[in-house]
Design an enzyme around this catalytic site. Structure first.
Site, PDB file in Angstrom:
ATOM      1  N   HIS A 235       0.825  -1.221   0.000  1.00 14.61           N
ATOM      2  CA  HIS A 235       0.000   0.000   0.000  1.00 14.61           C
ATOM      3  C   HIS A 235       0.856   1.268   0.000  1.00 14.61           C
ATOM      4  O   HIS A 235       0.327   2.361  -0.208  1.00 14.61           O
ATOM      5  CB  HIS A 235      -0.932   0.036   1.213  1.00 14.61           C
ATOM      6  CG  HIS A 235      -1.921  -1.084   1.245  1.00 14.61           C
ATOM      7  ND1 HIS A 235      -2.816  -1.305   0.231  1.00 14.61           N
ATOM      8  CD2 HIS A 235      -2.140  -2.069   2.157  1.00 14.61           C
ATOM      9  CE1 HIS A 235      -3.555  -2.378   0.514  1.00 14.61           C
ATOM     10  NE2 HIS A 235      -3.160  -2.858   1.681  1.00 14.61           N
TER      11      HIS A 235
ATOM     12  N   ASP B   9      -2.566 -10.552  -2.236  1.00 17.64           N
ATOM     13  CA  ASP B   9      -3.098 -10.140  -0.931  1.00 17.64           C
ATOM     14  C   ASP B   9      -4.600  -9.851  -1.095  1.00 17.64           C
ATOM     15  O   ASP B   9      -5.056  -9.498  -2.182  1.00 17.64           O
ATOM     16  CB  ASP B   9      -2.360  -8.876  -0.465  1.00 17.64           C
ATOM     17  CG  ASP B   9      -2.759  -8.438   0.933  1.00 17.64           C
ATOM     18  OD1 ASP B   9      -2.046  -8.801   1.894  1.00 17.64           O
ATOM     19  OD2 ASP B   9      -3.787  -7.729   1.079  1.00 17.64           O
TER      20      ASP B   9
ATOM     21  N   HIS C 239      -6.153  -7.333  -0.168  1.00 16.49           N
ATOM     22  CA  HIS C 239      -6.362  -5.915  -0.458  1.00 16.49           C
ATOM     23  C   HIS C 239      -5.634  -5.480  -1.724  1.00 16.49           C
ATOM     24  O   HIS C 239      -4.529  -5.943  -1.998  1.00 16.49           O
ATOM     25  CB  HIS C 239      -5.880  -5.066   0.718  1.00 16.49           C
ATOM     26  CG  HIS C 239      -6.544  -5.400   2.017  1.00 16.49           C
ATOM     27  ND1 HIS C 239      -5.987  -6.282   2.916  1.00 16.49           N
ATOM     28  CD2 HIS C 239      -7.720  -4.986   2.553  1.00 16.49           C
ATOM     29  CE1 HIS C 239      -6.798  -6.394   3.975  1.00 16.49           C
ATOM     30  NE2 HIS C 239      -7.849  -5.622   3.768  1.00 16.49           N
TER      31      HIS C 239
ATOM     32  N   ASP D 202      -4.549 -12.964   3.801  1.00 19.72           N
ATOM     33  CA  ASP D 202      -5.801 -12.473   4.372  1.00 19.72           C
ATOM     34  C   ASP D 202      -6.991 -12.846   3.486  1.00 19.72           C
ATOM     35  O   ASP D 202      -8.124 -12.428   3.742  1.00 19.72           O
ATOM     36  CB  ASP D 202      -5.758 -10.956   4.653  1.00 19.72           C
ATOM     37  CG  ASP D 202      -4.947 -10.160   3.652  1.00 19.72           C
ATOM     38  OD1 ASP D 202      -4.558 -10.723   2.610  1.00 19.72           O
ATOM     39  OD2 ASP D 202      -4.719  -8.964   3.897  1.00 19.72           O
TER      40      ASP D 202
ATOM     41  N   TYR E 245      -3.798 -12.181   8.714  1.00 22.59           N
ATOM     42  CA  TYR E 245      -3.954 -11.762  10.105  1.00 22.59           C
ATOM     43  C   TYR E 245      -4.522 -12.837  11.013  1.00 22.59           C
ATOM     44  O   TYR E 245      -4.758 -12.591  12.195  1.00 22.59           O
ATOM     45  CB  TYR E 245      -4.773 -10.457  10.147  1.00 22.59           C
ATOM     46  CG  TYR E 245      -4.107  -9.431   9.256  1.00 22.59           C
ATOM     47  CD1 TYR E 245      -2.974  -8.754   9.690  1.00 22.59           C
ATOM     48  CD2 TYR E 245      -4.520  -9.243   7.937  1.00 22.59           C
ATOM     49  CE1 TYR E 245      -2.287  -7.884   8.863  1.00 22.59           C
ATOM     50  CE2 TYR E 245      -3.840  -8.375   7.085  1.00 22.59           C
ATOM     51  CZ  TYR E 245      -2.726  -7.701   7.554  1.00 22.59           C
ATOM     52  OH  TYR E 245      -2.048  -6.869   6.717  1.00 22.59           O
TER      53      TYR E 245
END
Ligand code: OKP
Ligand code: ZN
Length: 350
Positions: free
Chosen positions: A167, A203, A205, A292, A331
């Site tokens: 990010h 990922d 995200h 995740d 996570y």
């Protein structure tokens, strides 16, 4: 014979122990815990698929400015120093710097402590603590070393990066990321004469930072599979319409998927993504690997299973490219390590 696997991690990672994020005005516990790397280290050591080694590099500072803005790098270091000074004064190791206001124009100028805090960070999930800079550098060193191992003809390398990187923008921290580890590795390869590198980001995200850094770069193909940004972080980007710009037009691909995406839909999508990479004919593949997407992840909303990551690893292995796996999110720390091992074992298997 399968591929050999080299795996490295930074002992500096765990200096970074963020306690909170600010979410809609409330303090929530931060998900990027040292437990995450512990889970991966333990699983890798028990699995015997890799000889995992601690790695402390001394070189990445020479390469950071290719990927990041010098003003931003100075900001990260000085905010970290400021946090550590406050930590000493207050005898509190958890002092964390959060922004209250973000720049709202391209000619923004920061001239006081309030504007300076917000100038280089895009959310309130990414606190800067006394050891954040040092840990982020350690994490980036591990990514850089991974890229070097590829150039030294290693077929498969795993870089346990924490904090994550995908990010982080050229001039902003965000999404619990400070330095863009994958971008630093890709730019290193480019500086060493590699004409075509592909980055596959799996990922949960959208890797907005990596996308943005290479948005106008035709030499680095960026392909992202992620939760639909209509529903999830980072909200503003990750749509199919984002295809690159200028010379980079056509070298960015997004595959947003709905909540509850299962192994089957993910596999179909991954095969499309891998076809795009195959047609690009890169010399190296970097995988920004977050777990995740797992069914038990507390922040992702997909339903992938642990054995599925092995399957995915095999599909990637079929590209027959040298691969650097860079750790991003994940996570559910009880199972994170097993997911990493499952994925890497798929990449290894012949
Ligand atoms: C980092 B990585 C609000 C959740 C927002 C930010 C997600 C950052 C993900 N409670 N959290 O795994 O891509
Ligand atoms: Zn993530």
């Amino acid at each position: 014979m399968g591929k050999e696997l080299s795996a490295i991690y930074s002992p500096l990672s765990d200096l970074h122990r963020p306690k909170h994020e600010i979410f809609n005005g409330d303090k929530k516990s931060h998900q990027d815990t040292p437990q995450r790397s512990k889970s991966i280290i333990y699983a890798l050591q028990s699995s015997k698929i890799a000889d995992l080694q601690p790695f402390v590099g001394h070189e990445v500072k020479l390469y950071l400015e290719t990927t990041h803005d010098i003003g931003y790098l100075t900001y990260l270091q000085s905010m970290s120093r400021y946090a550590s000074r406050l930590s000493e004064e207050r005898n509190d190791p958890d002092v964390s710097i959060y922004p209250s206001i973000h720049p709202y124009t391209s000619y923004a100028r920061a001239s006081n402590s309030i504007s300076r805090r917000g100038l280089y960070v895009f959310d309130t999930y990414t606190p800067i603590m006394g050891s954040t800079y040092e840990a982020a550098i350690g994490s980036a060193e591990v990514a850089l070393a991974g890229a070097k191992l590829l150039l030294a003809n290693e077929p498969l390398v795993y870089s346990l990066c924490r904090p994550s990187g995908h990010h982080a923008l050229r001039a902003m921290a965000g999404g619990m990321c400070y330095l863009n580890n994958a971008a630093i590795a890709a730019n290193y390869l480019k500086q060493h004469g590699i004409k075509k590198t592909a980055v596959l980001d799996i990922d949960f995200h959208h890797g907005n930072g990596t996308q943005d850094i290479f948005y106008e770069d035709p030499n680095v193909l960026v392909v992202n599979i992620h939760g639909d940004p209509k529903q999830t972080f980072p909200h503003f980007t990750g749509y199919v319409e984002e295809t690159g710009q200028g010379k980079g037009e056509g070298s960015n691909f997004n595959f947003p998927l709905p909540a509850q995406t299962d192994n089957h839909l993910y596999r179909q999508t991954a095969l499309k993504a891998l076809d795009i990479i195959r047609r690009f004919q890169p010399e190296y593949l970097l995988v920004s690997a977050g777990f995740d997407t797992h069914e038990s992840d507390p922040i992702g909303s997909f339903g992938l299973t642990t054995p599925f990551y092995q399957d995915l690893g095999k599909s990637i292995k079929n590209l027959d490219l040298p691969v650097l796996v860079i750790q991003e999110g994940g996570y559910a720390s009880d199972i994170l390590g097993l997911n990493v091992v499952s994925f890497l074992s798929g990449l290894l298997r012949t």
